[in-house]
Motif scaffolding. Sequence first.
Motif, mmCIF file in Angstrom:
data_model
loop_
_atom_site.group_PDB
_atom_site.id
_atom_site.type_symbol
_atom_site.label_atom_id
_atom_site.label_comp_id
_atom_site.label_asym_id
_atom_site.label_seq_id
_atom_site.Cartn_x
_atom_site.Cartn_y
_atom_site.Cartn_z
ATOM 1 N N ILE A 29 0.838 -1.208 0.000
ATOM 2 C CA ILE A 29 0.000 0.000 0.000
ATOM 3 C C ILE A 29 0.867 1.250 0.000
ATOM 4 C CG2 ILE A 29 -1.632 1.346 1.380
ATOM 5 C CD1 ILE A 29 -2.923 -1.311 2.193
ATOM 6 N N VAL A 30 1.942 1.237 0.782
ATOM 7 C CA VAL A 30 2.836 2.394 0.827
ATOM 8 C C VAL A 30 3.567 2.553 -0.504
ATOM 9 C CG1 VAL A 30 4.938 3.314 1.902
ATOM 10 C CG2 VAL A 30 3.124 2.361 3.329
ATOM 11 N N LEU A 31 4.029 1.448 -1.084
ATOM 12 C CA LEU A 31 4.815 1.509 -2.320
ATOM 13 C C LEU A 31 3.959 1.920 -3.523
ATOM 14 C CD1 LEU A 31 7.627 0.963 -3.558
ATOM 15 C CD2 LEU A 31 6.852 -1.362 -4.001
ATOM 16 N N PHE A 32 2.814 1.303 -3.699
ATOM 17 C CA PHE A 32 2.000 1.548 -4.890
ATOM 18 C C PHE A 32 0.865 2.533 -4.662
ATOM 19 C CE2 PHE A 32 3.630 -2.806 -5.641
ATOM 20 C CZ PHE A 32 4.350 -2.541 -6.789
ATOM 21 N N GLY A 33 0.403 2.687 -3.464
ATOM 22 C CA GLY A 33 -0.761 3.527 -3.201
ATOM 23 C C GLY A 33 -2.025 2.699 -3.306
ATOM 24 N N ALA A 34 -3.018 3.041 -2.526
ATOM 25 C CA ALA A 34 -4.245 2.248 -2.473
ATOM 26 C C ALA A 34 -5.014 2.274 -3.793
ATOM 27 C CB ALA A 34 -5.140 2.754 -1.345
#
Length: 91
Positions: A16-21
Amino acid sequence: MRISMTAIVVVVIFAIVLFGAKRLPDVARSLGQSLRILRSEAKAMKTDGEPAAPPAAAPVSEGSPAKTIQSAPGASSTARPVTEAEGEGRR
């Protein structure tokens, strides 16, 4: 090898942090498509060495042998007979 619940939670938070929700569904969809393509190519490679069923016999005119157009490697269709219009255009 067992994966603990905390390891799964850490991986999900990292994703979630790397790609975004907002991008996660797109990433998952493209990963699924890639896996489907990989599976179909692996299956095609396994069946590549097996002999194919002979094509259906095309009607032969008395004057010349039947000509066929071969399908491209990996295509799902089989060879088809040359029509008169195609045969005349190649002369």
